[in-house]
Enzyme design. Sequence first.
Site, short mmCIF file in Angstrom:
data_model
loop_
_atom_site.label_atom_id
_atom_site.label_comp_id
_atom_site.label_asym_id
_atom_site.label_seq_id
_atom_site.Cartn_x
_atom_site.Cartn_y
_atom_site.Cartn_z
N ASN A 12 51.54 -49.26 24.37
CA ASN A 12 51.86 -47.62 24.20
C ASN A 12 51.18 -46.52 24.77
O ASN A 12 49.92 -46.67 24.73
CB ASN A 12 51.83 -47.16 22.58
N LYS A 14 51.84 -43.96 25.93
CA LYS A 14 51.53 -42.23 25.37
C LYS A 14 51.79 -41.53 26.59
O LYS A 14 52.55 -42.14 27.71
CB LYS A 14 50.02 -42.23 24.96
N HIS A 98 56.69 -42.32 16.13
CA HIS A 98 55.55 -41.92 16.60
C HIS A 98 55.03 -41.34 15.65
O HIS A 98 55.18 -40.42 15.34
CB HIS A 98 55.36 -42.49 18.24
N GLU A 100 52.36 -39.56 16.12
CA GLU A 100 52.03 -38.45 17.41
C GLU A 100 53.14 -37.34 17.48
O GLU A 100 53.52 -36.11 17.62
CB GLU A 100 51.52 -38.66 18.54
N GLU A 171 51.65 -48.59 10.88
CA GLU A 171 50.28 -48.31 12.18
C GLU A 171 49.61 -46.83 11.44
O GLU A 171 50.30 -45.81 10.93
CB GLU A 171 50.87 -47.27 13.70
N GLY A 177 43.59 -44.89 17.15
CA GLY A 177 42.44 -44.32 18.83
C GLY A 177 41.73 -43.61 17.92
O GLY A 177 40.36 -42.76 18.64
N SER A 217 44.21 -48.98 16.92
CA SER A 217 43.17 -49.94 17.09
C SER A 217 42.54 -51.09 17.42
O SER A 217 41.43 -52.24 17.68
CB SER A 217 41.74 -49.31 16.44
C1 PEP Z 1 49.44 -46.22 18.76
O1 PEP Z 1 49.02 -45.44 19.61
O2 PEP Z 1 51.00 -46.99 19.11
C2 PEP Z 1 47.86 -46.39 19.07
C3 PEP Z 1 47.86 -47.85 17.62
O3 PEP Z 1 46.90 -46.59 19.90
P1 PEP Z 1 45.41 -47.35 19.74
O4 PEP Z 1 45.83 -48.51 20.12
O5 PEP Z 1 44.84 -46.00 20.87
O6 PEP Z 1 45.39 -47.13 17.90
#
Ligand code: PEP
Length: 257
Positions: A12, A14, A98, A100, A171, A177, A217
């Site tokens: 992803n 973003k 997601h 976000e 998630e 992040g 992460s």
């Molecule tokens: C995400 O935004 O879907 C995500 C898992 O981000 P990260 O791997 O940076 O935690």
Amino acid sequence: MAQVRRPMMAANWKMNKLIREAEEYVAQLLPRLIDNEGVDVAIFAPFTCLQQIGRMTQATPIVVGAQNFYFEDSGAFTGEISAPMLKDVGAEAVIVGHSERREIFGETDEMVARKTSRAIGAGLLPIVCVGETKEERDTGEMWDKCSGQVQSVFEELDKKVRGDDIVFAYEPIWAIGTGDMASPEDSQAAIGKIRALLEELRGEQFASQVRILYGGSIKLENIGEVMAQKDVDGGLVGGASLDPVSFAGLVNATLSS
Ligand code: PEP
């Protein structure tokens, strides 16, 4: 007979990368993938990069996807993009709900459900994201939140939809992040419960076909243990997917987990 689910490793990006950067990324990624057969590799890129990534990966099994869309097909929805438009530029999948999108852009469970249903109807594979905040986890509301998010999707979904028409990603928002990944045991516990809920909602065969990814992460150092969990079918990766060498490492590590 136990269902064999093909693992998926999904990037992803973003709101990152210009077309030129996407081209460089794909050119570096492709020669680093050691086995295209054992894992589905997906790249969820900005809308502006989709067509070019699709062209560059045409002869490969890489799945090209968008990070969002709107559930209406056309009309007075200034600034939105529809499922047929995504198909038109070669997208095969789309991330839906997601955290976000939910937290920054106010997407509700109902919108996520409508998007999921429309994506499947249009022939796009939806990756539906669910997960709890730190506060919800600390106050014991984690399962209420996640089960509610999953259940609302099924209020919209046609009974004819098959388990392999949809992918979920668990998630935990506090892990996105932050470098603070959920433990392998916690990931398995949450994802195992989601699968049990799918079984309650649509039966054993359906639940055994649905791929459920972990996201939050993921890095090369921690991916092996999570992928080894029995209900975890892959990963949705943000930060560590932005570099093609790092993402290729994650894809290849999935094959050996
Ligand atoms: C995400 O935004 O879907 C995500 C898992 O981000 P990260 O791997 O940076 O935690």
